[in-house]
Design a protein around this motif. Structure first.
Motif, mmCIF file in Angstrom:
data_model
loop_
_atom_site.group_PDB
_atom_site.id
_atom_site.type_symbol
_atom_site.label_atom_id
_atom_site.label_comp_id
_atom_site.label_asym_id
_atom_site.label_seq_id
_atom_site.Cartn_x
_atom_site.Cartn_y
_atom_site.Cartn_z
ATOM 1 N N VAL A 179 0.861 -1.183 0.000
ATOM 2 C CA VAL A 179 0.000 0.000 0.000
ATOM 3 C C VAL A 179 0.895 1.230 0.000
ATOM 4 O O VAL A 179 2.055 1.168 0.429
ATOM 5 C CB VAL A 179 -0.975 0.082 1.207
ATOM 6 C CG1 VAL A 179 -1.952 -1.057 1.230
ATOM 7 C CG2 VAL A 179 -0.228 0.184 2.516
ATOM 8 N N ASP A 180 0.334 2.320 -0.456
ATOM 9 C CA ASP A 180 1.060 3.588 -0.463
ATOM 10 C C ASP A 180 0.961 4.206 0.936
ATOM 11 O O ASP A 180 -0.119 4.581 1.383
ATOM 12 C CB ASP A 180 0.424 4.513 -1.514
ATOM 13 C CG ASP A 180 1.164 5.836 -1.627
ATOM 14 O OD1 ASP A 180 2.075 6.085 -0.808
ATOM 15 O OD2 ASP A 180 0.829 6.622 -2.522
ATOM 16 N N GLY A 181 2.083 4.289 1.623
ATOM 17 C CA GLY A 181 2.089 4.821 2.985
ATOM 18 C C GLY A 181 1.598 6.255 3.072
ATOM 19 O O GLY A 181 1.148 6.712 4.128
ATOM 20 N N ASN A 182 1.662 6.979 1.939
ATOM 21 C CA ASN A 182 1.237 8.385 1.957
ATOM 22 C C ASN A 182 -0.254 8.521 2.271
ATOM 23 O O ASN A 182 -0.694 9.578 2.719
ATOM 24 C CB ASN A 182 1.555 9.057 0.618
ATOM 25 C CG ASN A 182 3.056 9.101 0.370
ATOM 26 O OD1 ASN A 182 3.813 9.393 1.290
ATOM 27 N ND2 ASN A 182 3.486 8.758 -0.828
ATOM 28 N N MET A 183 -1.039 7.460 2.025
ATOM 29 C CA MET A 183 -2.471 7.565 2.335
ATOM 30 C C MET A 183 -2.688 7.703 3.849
ATOM 31 O O MET A 183 -3.675 8.277 4.281
ATOM 32 C CB MET A 183 -3.262 6.376 1.766
ATOM 33 C CG MET A 183 -3.056 5.066 2.465
ATOM 34 S SD MET A 183 -4.338 3.855 2.029
ATOM 35 C CE MET A 183 -4.104 3.662 0.275
ATOM 36 N N PHE A 184 -1.746 7.212 4.637
ATOM 37 C CA PHE A 184 -1.896 7.305 6.091
ATOM 38 C C PHE A 184 -1.369 8.628 6.643
ATOM 39 O O PHE A 184 -1.804 9.070 7.699
ATOM 40 C CB PHE A 184 -1.191 6.130 6.775
ATOM 41 C CG PHE A 184 -1.701 4.786 6.337
ATOM 42 C CD1 PHE A 184 -3.053 4.465 6.453
ATOM 43 C CD2 PHE A 184 -0.847 3.837 5.787
ATOM 44 C CE1 PHE A 184 -3.539 3.227 6.035
ATOM 45 C CE2 PHE A 184 -1.325 2.600 5.373
ATOM 46 C CZ PHE A 184 -2.666 2.299 5.495
ATOM 47 N N THR A 185 -0.436 9.255 5.934
ATOM 48 C CA THR A 185 0.112 10.524 6.431
ATOM 49 C C THR A 185 -0.967 11.595 6.492
ATOM 50 O O THR A 185 -0.890 12.516 7.295
ATOM 51 C CB THR A 185 1.272 11.033 5.550
ATOM 52 O OG1 THR A 185 0.806 11.158 4.208
ATOM 53 C CG2 THR A 185 2.459 10.101 5.594
ATOM 54 N N GLN A 186 -2.014 11.460 5.639
ATOM 55 C CA GLN A 186 -3.088 12.464 5.644
ATOM 56 C C GLN A 186 -4.087 12.237 6.786
ATOM 57 O O GLN A 186 -4.922 13.088 7.044
ATOM 58 C CB GLN A 186 -3.842 12.419 4.311
ATOM 59 C CG GLN A 186 -2.969 12.733 3.111
ATOM 60 C CD GLN A 186 -3.511 12.119 1.823
ATOM 61 O OE1 GLN A 186 -4.681 11.786 1.730
ATOM 62 N NE2 GLN A 186 -2.634 11.970 0.845
ATOM 63 N N MET A 187 -4.018 11.092 7.433
ATOM 64 C CA MET A 187 -4.977 10.778 8.501
ATOM 65 C C MET A 187 -4.441 11.278 9.830
ATOM 66 O O MET A 187 -3.798 10.548 10.582
ATOM 67 C CB MET A 187 -5.212 9.266 8.567
ATOM 68 C CG MET A 187 -5.849 8.687 7.337
ATOM 69 S SD MET A 187 -6.225 6.948 7.621
ATOM 70 C CE MET A 187 -6.389 6.381 5.956
ATOM 71 N N LEU A 188 -4.718 12.520 10.125
ATOM 72 C CA LEU A 188 -4.078 13.178 11.255
ATOM 73 C C LEU A 188 -4.589 12.665 12.600
ATOM 74 O O LEU A 188 -3.919 12.831 13.616
ATOM 75 C CB LEU A 188 -4.283 14.694 11.157
ATOM 76 C CG LEU A 188 -3.729 15.319 9.863
ATOM 77 C CD1 LEU A 188 -4.000 16.798 9.830
ATOM 78 C CD2 LEU A 188 -2.238 15.031 9.721
#
Length: 301
Positions: free
Chosen positions: A229-238
């Motif tokens: 999975v693209d880890g960047n999708m989780f960086t937006q979940m503050l």
């Protein structure tokens, strides 16, 4: 006032069954043998707040059969054989807050199935046989906070199907047959705090599938078929506090580097109890993802 209780081997609810006790507030008819409900069975019971019909032999609900129950808050229909839902079955139930329908025989959720239930907060449809839902199945449920679809046979979620659920805080989709999520499958759930997708067949995730959920604090994706999975999708979940990603066949190559990097930085709790581990390549098999550094993630030549 008061209540009447269950386990009396009743088989049918006749017209005006409660006419002689108009002030009754709760009726417990669980564990009987009720097969049919007369459309006027509950007429006049305007103060009824709880109706328990759990574990009977009900196969269908009469149209407008509950319309006199203006004060009903809790309707328990679990462990029956109800196979079809239509909006008119719930006509007039403007105050219902909790509808329990687990362990029935539902295979399809049609358009407007629950439309009259404008005050509904809790809807339990777990352990049915639901394979499909109309994109408009949840129309009208603006107050719904908890939706349980655990243990069904859903293969796909129509784009925008959850859009009417603007108050939803918890969505349970564990133990279904979902192999993919469209980018708009979870659209409109901007109040969602907990999302459970355990034990499905998900093998990839669209990059923005969780993008419109600013309040999401718990996400469970364990027991799927995710390789990367693209880890960047989780960086937006503050607000993410717990992420469950164990029991997936992780492919630990350079495509996973953004996830590994995010895992090293996040304050979220990751898969408490069971660490997510690599399945491939063979030299990294059984290695926990959190022990990997970017340099260890080999790219195919």
């Amino acid at each position: 006032m008061g209540a009447c209780s269950g386990e009396n081997r009743i088989t049918d609810l006749e017209a005006d069954a409660l006419r002689s006790i108009p002030k009754i507030e709760s009726v417990h008819l669980e564990r009987n043998a009720i097969e049919s409900i007369h459309p006027q069975a509950f007429s006049g019971a305007r103060q009824l707040m709880l109706l328990n019909l759990y574990r009977n032999h009900i196969t269908t609900l009469p149209p407008r059969g509950f319309q006199d129950l203006l004060n009903l808050r809790f309707l328990m229909l679990g462990q029956n054989q109800i196979g079809i839902l239509k909006a008119e079955m719930f006509a007039g139930m403007k105050n219902l807050s909790d509808l329990d329908l687990p362990l029935n025989a539902l295979t399809f959720l049609p358009s407007n199935a629950f439309k009259p239930l404008t005050a509904l907060k809790v809807l339990d449809l777990s352990m049915n046989l639901i394979q499909k839902m109309s994109p408009k199945a949840f129309t009208g449920l603006r107050q719904l906070m908890f939706l349980n679809l655990d243990n069904n046979s859903l293969r796909t979620i129509p784009p925008g199907a959850f859009r009417p659920l603007q108050s939803l805080e918890m969505l349970v989709l564990d133990n279904n047959l979902l192999s993919s999520l469209s980018p708009l499958a979870l659209d409109g759930l901007d109040k969602l705090q907990e999302l459970y997708l355990r034990k499905n067949n998900l093998d990839h995730l669209p990059p923005d599938v969780f993008g419109n959920m600013p309040k999401l604090s718990q996400l469970a994706l364990s027991g799927n078929r995710l390789k990367t999975v693209d880890g960047n999708m989780f960086t937006q979940m503050l607000n993410l506090k717990k992420l469950h990603i164990q029991d997936n066949p992780w492919q630990c190559d350079c495509n996973l580097s953004s996830l590994v990097q995010w895992m090293g930085q996040t304050k979220a709790t990751l898969s408490p109890g069971t660490a997510p581990r690599c399945l491939n390549p063979p030299e990294l098999q059984h290695k926990s993802l959190s022990s990997l550094k970017d340099g260890k993630l080999l790219c195919d030549a």
